[in-house]
Design a protein around this motif. Sequence first.
Motif, PDB file in Angstrom:
ATOM      1  N   THR A 118      17.107  29.242  42.930  1.00 24.86           N
ATOM      2  CA  THR A 118      18.533  29.545  42.767  1.00 24.86           C
ATOM      3  C   THR A 118      19.369  28.862  43.827  1.00 24.86           C
ATOM      4  O   THR A 118      18.901  28.560  44.929  1.00 24.86           O
ATOM      5  CB  THR A 118      18.784  31.065  42.870  1.00 24.86           C
ATOM      6  OG1 THR A 118      18.223  31.541  44.095  1.00 24.86           O
ATOM      7  CG2 THR A 118      18.181  31.816  41.694  1.00 24.86           C
ATOM      8  N   ALA A 119      20.633  28.636  43.482  1.00 21.87           N
ATOM      9  CA  ALA A 119      21.626  28.146  44.435  1.00 21.87           C
ATOM     10  C   ALA A 119      22.960  28.756  44.060  1.00 21.87           C
ATOM     11  O   ALA A 119      23.170  29.188  42.920  1.00 21.87           O
ATOM     12  CB  ALA A 119      21.717  26.624  44.409  1.00 21.87           C
ATOM     13  N   ILE A 120      23.864  28.806  45.025  1.00 24.80           N
ATOM     14  CA  ILE A 120      25.237  29.208  44.741  1.00 24.80           C
ATOM     15  C   ILE A 120      26.175  28.130  45.258  1.00 24.80           C
ATOM     16  O   ILE A 120      25.848  27.408  46.203  1.00 24.80           O
ATOM     17  CB  ILE A 120      25.611  30.570  45.377  1.00 24.80           C
ATOM     18  CG1 ILE A 120      25.325  30.580  46.886  1.00 24.80           C
ATOM     19  CG2 ILE A 120      24.913  31.704  44.651  1.00 24.80           C
ATOM     20  CD1 ILE A 120      25.790  31.844  47.590  1.00 24.80           C
ATOM     21  N   HIS A 121      27.323  28.017  44.615  1.00 26.97           N
ATOM     22  CA  HIS A 121      28.372  27.102  45.075  1.00 26.97           C
ATOM     23  C   HIS A 121      29.613  27.936  45.363  1.00 26.97           C
ATOM     24  O   HIS A 121      30.040  28.737  44.527  1.00 26.97           O
ATOM     25  CB  HIS A 121      28.687  26.038  44.023  1.00 26.97           C
ATOM     26  CG  HIS A 121      29.790  25.108  44.444  1.00 26.97           C
ATOM     27  ND1 HIS A 121      31.115  25.350  44.155  1.00 26.97           N
ATOM     28  CD2 HIS A 121      29.761  23.957  45.163  1.00 26.97           C
ATOM     29  CE1 HIS A 121      31.854  24.378  44.663  1.00 26.97           C
ATOM     30  NE2 HIS A 121      31.052  23.526  45.273  1.00 26.97           N
ATOM     31  N   GLU A 122      30.172  27.737  46.556  1.00 30.96           N
ATOM     32  CA  GLU A 122      31.400  28.435  46.934  1.00 30.96           C
ATOM     33  C   GLU A 122      32.558  27.454  46.945  1.00 30.96           C
ATOM     34  O   GLU A 122      32.541  26.473  47.671  1.00 30.96           O
ATOM     35  CB  GLU A 122      31.251  29.081  48.318  1.00 30.96           C
ATOM     36  CG  GLU A 122      32.507  29.793  48.792  1.00 30.96           C
ATOM     37  CD  GLU A 122      33.005  30.848  47.808  1.00 30.96           C
ATOM     38  OE1 GLU A 122      34.164  30.713  47.343  1.00 30.96           O
ATOM     39  OE2 GLU A 122      32.242  31.784  47.488  1.00 30.96           O
ATOM     40  N   GLN A 123      33.571  27.719  46.118  1.00 27.00           N
ATOM     41  CA  GLN A 123      34.708  26.815  46.010  1.00 27.00           C
ATOM     42  C   GLN A 123      35.723  27.016  47.128  1.00 27.00           C
ATOM     43  O   GLN A 123      36.404  26.072  47.527  1.00 27.00           O
ATOM     44  CB  GLN A 123      35.418  27.020  44.664  1.00 27.00           C
ATOM     45  CG  GLN A 123      34.550  26.765  43.446  1.00 27.00           C
ATOM     46  CD  GLN A 123      33.749  27.990  43.028  1.00 27.00           C
ATOM     47  OE1 GLN A 123      34.307  29.061  42.821  1.00 27.00           O
ATOM     48  NE2 GLN A 123      32.436  27.858  42.911  1.00 27.00           N
ATOM     49  N   ASN A 124      35.839  28.248  47.614  1.00 26.52           N
ATOM     50  CA  ASN A 124      36.881  28.574  48.579  1.00 26.52           C
ATOM     51  C   ASN A 124      36.392  28.443  50.017  1.00 26.52           C
ATOM     52  O   ASN A 124      35.197  28.294  50.285  1.00 26.52           O
ATOM     53  CB  ASN A 124      37.385  29.995  48.332  1.00 26.52           C
ATOM     54  CG  ASN A 124      38.113  30.116  47.005  1.00 26.52           C
ATOM     55  OD1 ASN A 124      39.122  29.452  46.781  1.00 26.52           O
ATOM     56  ND2 ASN A 124      37.594  30.952  46.113  1.00 26.52           N
ATOM     57  N   ALA A 125      37.325  28.529  50.944  1.00 32.29           N
ATOM     58  CA  ALA A 125      36.983  28.456  52.366  1.00 32.29           C
ATOM     59  C   ALA A 125      36.540  29.808  52.917  1.00 32.29           C
ATOM     60  O   ALA A 125      36.277  29.929  54.109  1.00 32.29           O
ATOM     61  CB  ALA A 125      38.191  27.938  53.163  1.00 32.29           C
ATOM     62  N   VAL A 126      36.469  30.803  52.046  1.00 32.18           N
ATOM     63  CA  VAL A 126      35.935  32.121  52.386  1.00 32.18           C
ATOM     64  C   VAL A 126      34.884  32.469  51.337  1.00 32.18           C
ATOM     65  O   VAL A 126      35.167  32.400  50.137  1.00 32.18           O
ATOM     66  CB  VAL A 126      37.029  33.206  52.400  1.00 32.18           C
ATOM     67  CG1 VAL A 126      36.442  34.556  52.806  1.00 32.18           C
ATOM     68  CG2 VAL A 126      38.177  32.818  53.320  1.00 32.18           C
TER      69      VAL A 126
END
Length: 381
Positions: A118-126
Amino acid sequence: MTRPRHFVLAAGGTGGHMVPAAALAEELIRRGHRVALVSDERGVRFPGLFDGVQTHVLPAGRFSGGPVGWAKAAREMWRGRAMARQLYRTFTPAAVIGFGGYPAFPALAAAFAEKIPTAIHEQNAVLGRVNRLVAARVDAIATSYAETQRLKPKLLGKTHCVGNPVRDNVLALRAKPYPLLEEDGIFRVLVTGGSQGASVLSQVVPDGLALLPVAFRRRLQVTHQARIEDIDAARAKYAELDIAADLATYLPDLPEHLGWAHVVIARAGASTIAELTVAGRPAILVPLPSATDDHQTANAREMTLAGGARTIAQRQFTPSELAKQMQKLGLDPEALENAAGRARACGKPDAARDLADLVESLDAPSIALPVGPVVRKEAFA
């Protein structure tokens, strides 16, 4: 040659989650992989983003409404997890990638149960709520900013800053020069409040532009995306002030408008910032004050510090403040073009490629990491 594999992308149904997921899907499909999308009813209906991609709707409750609401959300999440496990036994993904939003949680929980990478991607700076819940358990974390708030230091070893993927038609703008701005030529302004519009922009922007010097105001050509409940009043205001403006509730050709814009007035959503910096367009940013963890203010920080944008808090976003910032940006063509270059320097045009490399590496750990699908739409009952 890349070995064809299956990948599942799981994303909440807002544009901020869906656009980067779609950009990754396009890149993976170009590499010969098959992709399936897990989302909610909103996500699978986004026009043009996942055409030709196998899509699945899973139940996913929101943890709100007190103990009763929490219990209902937990039941829905558990049901979605079971359905996702059923999907994985037939689709057999090499990895599951979450993009945030509650619909991503049951898909990732099912992957943990099935021992799928699994992986996650975070679009925001938080780091968002769902990503915070699963960050310790996933195999890799991809971020859009070099500094991401609420990301625990102990997780930095598996964290990779790749940027926020944008659509191909936005990426194509990077190869085009900043639009020529002659001293007495047309000055094009794009106003956009994200997928839902923004009432404050419709209330403030026309009056702010009206305060500009007459010679400057007469040069303006405004394209304004407004909420349906605001559009008539905003259109009437522009007409009353004799400012040339085209208004719409939705701009399907937004990249085209972005391409010729000299200045953009916008919210500071993750996709907006990614598109502005990839294209290299200076902006006046008004972060949404109710955004979770004030993440839009954090999103705007890098671009603002670099000199590619000016950020105005909504409580300070008045006609006079907007006019002041517009004059600082717009009355000096050389300074404006310099701001465009500084915005461009913040862009990460290889985000989709780098994220795809990371995703492929989950099934082939020896790969060095950078710091034609079946069409079937299903909705589980």
